[in-house]
Structures are given as C-alpha cells and as structure tokens.
Design an enzyme around this catalytic site. Structure first.
Site, short mmCIF file in Angstrom:
data_model
loop_
_atom_site.label_atom_id
_atom_site.label_comp_id
_atom_site.label_asym_id
_atom_site.label_seq_id
_atom_site.Cartn_x
_atom_site.Cartn_y
_atom_site.Cartn_z
N GLU A 105 10.05 4.95 4.38
CA GLU A 105 9.07 4.20 3.57
C GLU A 105 8.83 4.84 2.22
O GLU A 105 8.29 4.19 1.32
CB GLU A 105 7.75 4.06 4.33
CG GLU A 105 7.00 5.37 4.51
CD GLU A 105 5.65 5.18 5.21
OE1 GLU A 105 5.66 4.93 6.42
OE2 GLU A 105 4.62 5.28 4.55
N GLU A 150 5.95 -4.09 9.89
CA GLU A 150 4.70 -3.40 10.17
C GLU A 150 3.52 -4.35 9.97
O GLU A 150 3.64 -5.38 9.29
CB GLU A 150 4.57 -2.20 9.20
CG GLU A 150 3.39 -1.31 9.49
CD GLU A 150 3.47 0.02 8.74
OE1 GLU A 150 4.15 0.08 7.70
OE2 GLU A 150 2.86 1.00 9.21
N GLU A 192 7.42 9.07 13.59
CA GLU A 192 7.65 8.64 12.20
C GLU A 192 7.34 9.72 11.18
O GLU A 192 6.34 10.41 11.31
CB GLU A 192 6.78 7.40 11.94
CG GLU A 192 6.85 6.85 10.52
CD GLU A 192 6.14 5.49 10.43
OE1 GLU A 192 6.17 4.72 11.42
OE2 GLU A 192 5.55 5.20 9.38
N LYS A 222 0.69 1.72 16.56
CA LYS A 222 1.07 3.02 15.99
C LYS A 222 -0.19 3.77 15.62
O LYS A 222 -1.15 3.17 15.16
CB LYS A 222 1.94 2.81 14.74
CG LYS A 222 2.48 4.10 14.14
CD LYS A 222 3.54 3.80 13.10
CE LYS A 222 2.93 3.41 11.77
NZ LYS A 222 3.97 3.07 10.78
N MET A 223 -0.14 5.08 15.84
CA MET A 223 -1.29 5.91 15.48
C MET A 223 -0.83 7.09 14.63
O MET A 223 0.33 7.49 14.66
CB MET A 223 -1.99 6.42 16.75
CG MET A 223 -1.10 7.32 17.61
SD MET A 223 -1.93 7.86 19.13
CE MET A 223 -3.08 9.07 18.46
N LYS A 224 -1.78 7.65 13.89
CA LYS A 224 -1.49 8.80 13.05
C LYS A 224 -1.55 10.08 13.86
O LYS A 224 -2.36 10.22 14.79
CB LYS A 224 -2.49 8.88 11.90
CG LYS A 224 -2.44 7.67 10.98
CD LYS A 224 -1.07 7.49 10.37
CE LYS A 224 -1.00 6.27 9.47
NZ LYS A 224 0.36 6.05 8.95
N ASP A 275 10.74 0.01 2.29
CA ASP A 275 9.82 -1.08 1.94
C ASP A 275 10.43 -1.88 0.79
O ASP A 275 10.64 -1.35 -0.30
CB ASP A 275 8.47 -0.49 1.52
CG ASP A 275 7.41 -1.54 1.24
OD1 ASP A 275 7.75 -2.61 0.69
OD2 ASP A 275 6.24 -1.28 1.55
N ASP A 287 2.91 8.58 13.78
CA ASP A 287 3.28 8.73 12.37
C ASP A 287 2.62 9.97 11.79
O ASP A 287 1.39 10.05 11.75
CB ASP A 287 2.82 7.47 11.61
CG ASP A 287 3.27 7.45 10.16
OD1 ASP A 287 3.90 8.44 9.72
OD2 ASP A 287 3.00 6.45 9.48
N TYR A 332 -5.92 5.72 12.63
CA TYR A 332 -6.16 6.67 11.55
C TYR A 332 -7.27 7.65 11.93
O TYR A 332 -8.02 7.42 12.88
CB TYR A 332 -6.58 5.92 10.28
CG TYR A 332 -5.45 5.21 9.59
CD1 TYR A 332 -4.82 5.77 8.48
CD2 TYR A 332 -5.00 3.97 10.04
CE1 TYR A 332 -3.79 5.12 7.83
CE2 TYR A 332 -3.96 3.31 9.40
CZ TYR A 332 -3.36 3.89 8.30
OH TYR A 332 -2.34 3.24 7.68
N HIS A 351 8.16 -0.89 6.14
CA HIS A 351 6.77 -0.47 5.90
C HIS A 351 6.05 -1.56 5.12
O HIS A 351 6.67 -2.33 4.38
CB HIS A 351 6.81 0.83 5.08
CG HIS A 351 5.51 1.16 4.39
ND1 HIS A 351 5.20 0.72 3.14
CD2 HIS A 351 4.46 1.90 4.80
CE1 HIS A 351 4.01 1.18 2.80
NE2 HIS A 351 3.53 1.91 3.79
N ASN A 355 0.82 -1.21 0.00
CA ASN A 355 0.00 0.00 0.00
C ASN A 355 0.85 1.26 0.00
O ASN A 355 2.00 1.25 0.40
CB ASN A 355 -0.91 -0.02 1.22
CG ASN A 355 -0.12 0.21 2.49
OD1 ASN A 355 0.21 1.34 2.84
ND2 ASN A 355 0.22 -0.87 3.19
MG MG Z 1 4.32 5.56 7.87
#
Ligand code: MG
Length: 390
Positions: free
Chosen positions: A266, A342, A240, A182-184, A293, A214, A156, A323, A54
């Site tokens: 990434e 990840e 990140e 992990k969170m945005k 990645d 991130d 997200y 990633h 992705n």
């Molecule tokens: Mg990222």
C-alpha cells in the site's frame, strides 16, 4: 469528441480519531478534483470526480502547479481515445507526467492518481456504463465479477479502548455483513497484542482465516520475527506490512520463517517499486497478498502496468486486494478479477466507503450499476464534489 473545459481542485478533511502503529489520522486530509467536460446532458455538463484515498495527504500544490496546467495546455485532439468517445486516461497520463524525472515519487503519484480517477469516472459516464463494465469492454477483460470480496479494516488503537470495546467493534462489523476483519498490531507490546488477537478471535469462532493483522510498517527485523513466531499458530488470513515498506530484505527474511501469508504494497507507488517488491522481498505467489492502491500510485493507468508485470511473473490477479476502501477500487477489483477490496466501515468520511445503499453480505460487495464510479449514490461525498464546480 469530448473535451475538458475546466478542472477544479480542492481539499477536504477526512479526520478520524483512529491511530495505528505509526500515525494518527486526526489531521488527515485529501485532494478532490472535478474534471468538467463539454458534453451536456439534461442541461448539465458531464463531470468526472476523483479523490485520493486515505494515508497520504492532499497534493494541491502539485495539482495546481504541474498536473492540471499540463492537462489543460494539451491539444484536446491528443487526449481522446481511439474511438473518440472519451478523454483517454492513458494519453492524459503521459501528459500529466511529462517533465517528471523517474524515481523518488513523493506526493506526485497521489496528484496524478486523483485526476486519473476522475478521468475514468468521466469516460464511463460518457459511455453510460458503470466503471467496471466500461473497463471490461475497453480493455477486453471478459465479464466482470458480479460482487467483490471486502473485509472490514478496523481494530485501531484508541485511548481507553479495552478488549470488550475491541470485541464490540468486531461484532458491529459482523452485523454489517463482513465475515473477515483486520486489526492493528504493533501499537502495543507483543504480549498485549496477542491478548487483543485472541480477544478478536473469540468473536470469530476462533477461525484465524477470518482475521488479518496490520503492523503498518512498524517493526524492525527482530520484532517482525518475534511477532511472526507468536502469530503463526493462529493461522491468520495475513500479516500485513510487518516492516518498512521499502525494506525488502526484512520481508524476504521474514518470509523464510513465517509460513502464513504476508501482505504489503500500500505504500509502494509505481510499477518499478512493485517490480522490486516481487524481485527482492521474497513474496510468494501461492499465498501472499499485494495491496497496491490504484489511486495513491499514479492511478489506474499505472496499476494496469503492475497487472501486466504480475502476469509476466506468474502471479494471479486474485492475489491483489488494494488498500483504500473506496468505490473506485471496487470497480477495478470486479473488472480486473482481483481478490477483493479493503473497507473501513464508517471511517474516512466523506470520501471513504461505498454507495449509501451498498449491500454487503458474507463479506461480498455487490457492484453498483450507476454510471461511472457511482459517487452520485454517496450523498455526502457528492455534495462535496458538486460544491467544487457549482
Ligand atoms: Mg495497511
């Protein structure tokens, strides 16, 4: 001596309702390929499969017009490994990138990466080995790790998503076997994001080492520094992509002020880009995380060059956590003794994630022993691949 008889290519939607600080994923797709060999087992040809993870769109035009025709036009004798047992991903790489000027990688690093994944899947299947064991043997890497650190990437932004919903999402990750999440950040203002971080930390017993954030490259220097100052007391796992992935000076300046770990890479797609990051971005080998990645950046062949570079510069492979959240990287992480992989639980289907029966406990994924990458153990994805060449 195995030969390629056909390469089929297609596009599949990996749509998701999620969005981060920079993009929404509602229109995302990816390329898939099936590399068919002339080796027949149980009445069927042995086939290698690949897709791009992705974050980058499908690269069908480049695959159809450049990468695949070059490979099919090559003399098969020039493509085999020294022992004659497989189509050699390294020799294929030289063919796929012929007549391409250096720099300005665009989407072609994605196109090469998709076929590279399929060639590694094919090589391991022909040897009857799971990819991590094939890599260990082929590159003389010692025993592979039996399991791999994985963390759940989520948190997200979504319309109407409030703090209790965010906390429920994290609780669900914990229930699925993840200890680290992990969170945005960066999709709201700083004060709002700090409230979100504190809400998630409440679910993680206040342990900052279990939470990464991130920003997806969103911040200018001033904002990155402000976030760094505000986040520092929480002693998070990492911060990140604070700024544009190519703004190495921003990174270097932030690294002078932010004492916690930074993570990025990434969106860098070649070993030259990786080298520039290590030269100019102030990355610290004792704490920072490198997230190149292997699929998006010209495949594992190029990723192995990055690993050589890291060794030369005194970096441990354990500082690499790629990633993408895919099966390919889990094998690579085990064989190359990386720091982990990840994971996006439930997202980016059908390509994202691990085998249907994958076991994750205490944020560690046990490696599959199925031949190749193990797509055959991921039913929905395998159906899509089969349809490519059935
Ligand atoms: Mg990222």
């Amino acid at each position: 001596m195995p030969r390629i008889t056909a390469i089929h290519e297609g596009t599949v939607a990996i749509s998701s309702a999620m969005s981060n600080a920079f993009i929404d994923f509602s229109a995302m797709d990816c390329s898939i390929v099936a590399v068919v060999s002339d080796v027949v087992r149980d009445g069927e040809p042995v086939v290698g499969y690949g897709f791009n993870s992705n974050g980058r769109y499908s690269a069908g035009e480049i695959l159809r017009r450049r990468v695949i025709p070059r490979l099919l036009a090559a003399d098969p004798d020039d493509l085999v490994t020294a022992d004659g047992a497989a189509v050699d991903p390294e020799r294929a790489w030289e063919v796929m990138t012929r007549n391409e000027k250096p720099g300005g990688h665009g989407e072609r690093s994605v196109a090469v990466g998709v076929v590279d994944m399929a060639l590694f899947d094919l090589a391991a299947k022909l040897a009857g080995l799971p990819l991590h064991r094939w890599l260990s043997q082929h590159y003389d890497l010692g025993a592979p790790d039996p399991d791999v650190f994985v963390y759940a990437a989520g948190g997200y932004y979504a319309p109407g998503k409030d703090l209790p919903q965010l906390q429920d999402e994290v609780r669900e990750f914990l229930a699925q076997g993840y200890d680290v999440v992990k969170m945005k950040i960066g999709g709201a203002d700083l004060a709002t994001d700090i409230k979100r971080v504190e809400a998630v930390l409440d679910v993680l017993d206040g342990d900052g080492s279990r939470l990464a954030v991130d920003a997806n490259g969103r911040f200018d220097l001033t904002t990155a520094l402000a976030y760094g100052e505000a986040l520092e007391p929480y002693r998070l796992r990492w911060f990140e992509e604070p700024g544009d992935p190519l703004d190495f000076a921003l990174h270097a300046t932030l690294a002078e002020h932010y004492s916690g770990a930074l993570a990025t890479g990434e969106n860098l797609f070649s070993h030259t880009d990786a080298r520039n990051l290590l030269r100019y971005a102030g990355m610290r080998p004792d704490r920072d995380i490198l997230q190149f990645d292997p699929v998006l950046g010209y495949g594992l062949v190029e990723y192995l060059r990055i690993q050589d570079l890291l060794r030369q510069r005194g970096w441990s492979a354990r500082r690499c956590i790629p990633h993408g959240g895919h099966q390919f990287a889990s094998h690579i992480a085990a064989a190359l003794h990386l720091g982990g992989n990840e994971s996006y639980p439930g997202e980016f289907q059908p390509t994202g994630g691990f085998a249907d029966d994958a076991v994750i406990a205490h944020s560690r994924l046990t490696l599959s022993e199925s031949p190749g990458i193990g797509f055959e153990d991921k039913a929905a994805l395998y159906r899509v691949f089969r349809a490519l060449h059935a």
